[in-house]
Design a protein around this motif. Structure first.
Motif, mmCIF file in Angstrom:
data_model
loop_
_atom_site.group_PDB
_atom_site.id
_atom_site.type_symbol
_atom_site.label_atom_id
_atom_site.label_comp_id
_atom_site.label_asym_id
_atom_site.label_seq_id
_atom_site.Cartn_x
_atom_site.Cartn_y
_atom_site.Cartn_z
ATOM 1 N N CYS A 1 -3.241 3.144 5.220
ATOM 2 C CA CYS A 1 -4.242 2.607 4.286
ATOM 3 C C CYS A 1 -5.183 1.626 4.997
ATOM 4 O O CYS A 1 -4.752 0.691 5.659
ATOM 5 C CB CYS A 1 -3.543 1.906 3.121
ATOM 6 S SG CYS A 1 -4.680 1.387 1.819
ATOM 7 N N CYS B 1 -3.395 0.516 -3.392
ATOM 8 C CA CYS B 1 -3.681 -0.317 -2.218
ATOM 9 C C CYS B 1 -3.192 -1.735 -2.508
ATOM 10 O O CYS B 1 -3.705 -2.415 -3.399
ATOM 11 C CB CYS B 1 -5.173 -0.313 -1.883
ATOM 12 S SG CYS B 1 -5.585 -1.497 -0.568
ATOM 13 N N GLY B 2 -2.210 -2.149 -1.753
ATOM 14 C CA GLY B 2 -1.611 -3.466 -1.958
ATOM 15 C C GLY B 2 -2.597 -4.596 -1.707
ATOM 16 O O GLY B 2 -2.521 -5.659 -2.339
ATOM 17 N N VAL B 3 -3.528 -4.362 -0.788
ATOM 18 C CA VAL B 3 -4.513 -5.397 -0.462
ATOM 19 C C VAL B 3 -5.473 -5.597 -1.629
ATOM 20 O O VAL B 3 -5.725 -6.726 -2.068
ATOM 21 C CB VAL B 3 -5.275 -5.037 0.831
ATOM 22 C CG1 VAL B 3 -6.467 -5.955 1.029
ATOM 23 C CG2 VAL B 3 -4.335 -5.114 2.031
ATOM 24 N N HIS C 1 -7.560 0.036 3.229
ATOM 25 C CA HIS C 1 -7.894 -0.934 2.169
ATOM 26 C C HIS C 1 -9.383 -0.926 1.814
ATOM 27 O O HIS C 1 -9.939 -1.919 1.380
ATOM 28 C CB HIS C 1 -7.489 -2.370 2.556
ATOM 29 C CG HIS C 1 -6.247 -2.455 3.389
ATOM 30 N ND1 HIS C 1 -5.080 -1.839 3.046
ATOM 31 C CD2 HIS C 1 -5.998 -3.086 4.576
ATOM 32 C CE1 HIS C 1 -4.154 -2.087 3.978
ATOM 33 N NE2 HIS C 1 -4.698 -2.831 4.917
ATOM 34 N N CYS D 1 0.845 -1.196 0.000
ATOM 35 C CA CYS D 1 0.000 0.000 0.000
ATOM 36 C C CYS D 1 0.883 1.250 0.000
ATOM 37 O O CYS D 1 1.904 1.289 0.670
ATOM 38 C CB CYS D 1 -0.906 0.046 1.233
ATOM 39 S SG CYS D 1 -2.048 -1.345 1.349
HETATM 40 ZN ZN LIG Z 1 -4.360 -0.792 1.308
#
Ligand SMILES: [Zn+2]
Ligand SMILES: Nc1nc2c(ncn2[C@@H]2O[C@H](COP(=O)(O)OP(=O)(O)OP(=O)(O)O)[C@@H](O)[C@H]2O)c(=O)[nH]1
Length: 294
Positions: free
Chosen positions: A251, A260-262, A253, A246
């Motif tokens: 973040c 956003c990595g999620v 999410h 993220c």
């Molecule tokens: Zn995130």
């Protein structure tokens, strides 16, 4: 000289059963403990002044490592989350919620998927996959056929474990498969707690030998989650891992559309949609709780 130590395994109307090695004593709490408002809980390590051959007085409660509110048990190490594959159908959302409640209580979690003898083909592995991916230990069980029973025994060894899971998931049957003489009694307790009209709060630790104890925790999954919505993300180990991708450290999410990595991990299929949906639903619930408070 300090009084000998024991473990409280049962509490009914302020009468405590205390195991001291091989010996069992029926005890009351010393008045001064009650006056100081110090409660004695099942699971407490206590010092006991022996009275006669089978009785005693609890004179001190040793510091607790953990404390569950419902059921009221001290020093629980872990929860065994018992969820059936079918009848009732495997309930992802409820398991996700229970995992959060367990982690928030400071306990480790082990997941037992029961009734795998009724698997129409490959379903158990599909249900287990999101949790294995997240890093949880998942044991596929059948109390009828005996699958997984040795693994569950091993997971319980030397620890204090509460059995949690929906009604009818097979908690009593599993306890019975692990320790035939205790399983039925454990079911009786849960039946009384769950449906009895005159529900006495009866909590009990059942000894399986070698420092292993189990207790029933009916209703654990219906617990209100008492944690800030902002912190929910830390209770999903799979989301925590993906959050390193993220862009913003704060973040959540949810709204963050970019970077956003999620969300990216969900899109790539690395986090199952059911896990992310559970996170969103629980987040909404906690936000609403917070908004209604003011
Ligand atoms: Zn995130
Ligand atoms: N086929 C199959 N049936 C099972 C298995 N385990 C439990 N059952 C059945 O599922 C039903 C519920 O099992 P219980 O062990 O009473 O479930 P419980 O979680 O203790 O239920 P509560 O006491 O309501 O909380 C019973 O009819 C059991 O015979 C299993 O491994 N395979």
């Amino acid at each position: 000289m300090a009084e000998p130590e024991g473990l409280v395994t049962r509490a009914v109307n302020s009468i405590f059963t205390v195991r001291m090695g091989e010996e069992v004593r029926i005890c009351r709490a010393r008045g001064v403990l009650r006056k100081r408002g110090e409660k004695v809980l099942v699971g407490d390590r206590v010092r006991v002044e022996p009275v006669g051959s089978g009785e005693g007085v609890i004179v001190e409660v040793l510091p607790r490592r953990t404390e569950l509110v419902r059921p009221p048990i001290a020093n629980v190490d872990q929860a065994l989350l018992v969820f059936s594959l079918v009848t009732p159908d495997f309930h992802h959302a409820l398991l996700d919620r229970t995992l959060v409640a367990v982690a928030a209580a400071g306990l480790d979690a082990v997941i037992a998927i029961t009734k795998c003898d009724l698997d129409p083909g490959g379903l158990a592995d599909v249900c287990a996959a999101p949790y294995r991916q997240a890093g949880y230990r998942v044991i596929l069980c059948s109390s009828v056929r005996g699958d997984g029973i040795a693994d569950v025994r091993q997971a319980l060894a030397g620890r204090v474990t509460v059995f949690a899971g929906p009604s009818g998931a097979g908690k009593s049957s599993l306890a019975n498969a692990i320790a035939p003489e205790l399983g039925l009694r454990m079911g009786e307790v849960s039946a009384k707690l769950g449906r009895g009209r005159h529900t006495t709060r009866h909590v009990e630790l059942f000894p399986l030998g070698g420092g292993t104890f189990i207790a029933d925790a009916p209703g654990f999954s219906q617990l209100d989650l008492a944690l800030p919505a902002q912190e929910l993300r830390y209770y999903f180990p799979d989301l925590v891992r993906a959050a390193s991708g993220c862009a913003f450290r704060g973040c959540l999410h949810i709204e963050e559309e970019e970077a956003c990595g999620v969300k990216a991990a969900v899109a790539r299929g690395e986090i199952p949609p059911s896990r992310y949906e559970s996170y969103r639903a629980l987040y909404r619930e906690l936000r609403e709780q917070e908004e209604n408070r003011y």
